[in-house]
Scaffold this active site. Structure first.
Site, PDB file in Angstrom:
ATOM      1  N   ILE A 110       0.821  -1.214   0.000  1.00 52.50           N
ATOM      2  CA  ILE A 110       0.000   0.000   0.000  1.00 52.50           C
ATOM      3  C   ILE A 110       0.851   1.258   0.000  1.00 52.50           C
ATOM      4  CG2 ILE A 110      -1.780   1.270   1.237  1.00 52.50           C
ATOM      5  CD1 ILE A 110      -2.628  -1.409  -0.126  1.00 52.50           C
ATOM      6  N   GLU A 111       1.992   1.226   0.674  1.00 54.55           N
ATOM      7  CA  GLU A 111       2.849   2.409   0.753  1.00 54.55           C
ATOM      8  C   GLU A 111       3.529   2.729  -0.576  1.00 54.55           C
ATOM      9  OE1 GLU A 111       3.275   4.609   2.958  1.00 54.55           O
ATOM     10  OE2 GLU A 111       2.654   3.793   4.876  1.00 54.55           O
TER      11      GLU A 111
END
Length: 224
Positions: A114-115
């Site tokens: 996600i990052e």
């Protein structure tokens, strides 16, 4: 004062749509938090988290400023190709960091996904860098001299995540909220559990609400 019927109808419809959207978000987030409770109960994550070194505290929420230097003796990944962003390129680093700091591999992978989508060269609009999107100040506190180096970034990011998990009693959703919004902000709201996080959902940025949900959703794909 007279109210234009057309304006009244439009305003009422907008208010109903906003209320419906807010309620839907709350229900969705509640489901995610319940899933987090169930998963952590079975994995017993909190039991695996190591104790902080002597003298390290959580005073004032400035955890990253109190962390010592990390071990950077590990050699760089051989034959590393920047364009290869598949997580398998970093499997050994993630596994080693997870074992070193007591963080489930599935959680580390989902945070990285996600990052940065496993892009070691990623830079956010706020200036966060690398796989686990470390801000420069946080990186310095963790002993990370090069956030674009996968070895340092994964080690430092996992160490930070481990300490957030310990600070918030192994509550994964709360630790993720702190990872995104900052531990001081979360602590200032008195949030220490997933239930308290849900109760204070409105006080957190919409970005943080979405972030926790996305990471928890992604994690399920790594725990099959």
């Amino acid at each position: 004062m007279q109210i234009d019927p057309v304006t009244y109808v439009q305003t009422t419809a907008t208010q109903r749509a906003t209320r419906s959207s807010t309620e839907e978000t709350a229900v969705r987030f509640s489901d995610v938090l319940q899933q987090a409770v169930n998963e952590e109960s079975s994995e017993q994550t909190a039991r695996t988290i190591r104790s902080l070194p002597p003298g390290v505290t959580y005073e004032d929420g400035l955890l990253w400023q109190q962390l010592g230097k990390i071990d950077t003796s590990m050699e760089r990944v051989q034959d590393f190709q920047p364009e290869n962003t598949r997580y398998t390129s970093f499997e050994e680093l993630i596994t080693a960091a997870g074992e070193r700091y007591g963080v489930p591999v599935s959680l580390i992978k989902s945070v990285i996904q996600i990052e940065s989508a496993f892009n070691p060269n990623a830079v956010s609009h706020a200036g966060a860098k690398g796989l686990m999107q470390l801000m420069d100040g946080t990186a310095r506190g963790l002993g990370v001299s090069d956030s674009f180096d996968p070895v340092q970034n994964i080690d430092g990011g996992t160490r930070y995540l481990s300490n957030l998990l310990q600070r918030f009693g192994g509550e994964v959703a709360v630790a993720l909220a702190a990872y995104n919004a900052g531990p001081t902000r979360v602590a200032s709201l008195g949030i220490t559990s997933n239930e308290e996080l849900m109760a204070n959902l409105h006080a957190l940025p919409t970005e943080t609400q979405a972030y926790v949900q996305k990471v928890m959703d992604a994690r399920r794909s790594y725990t099959i």
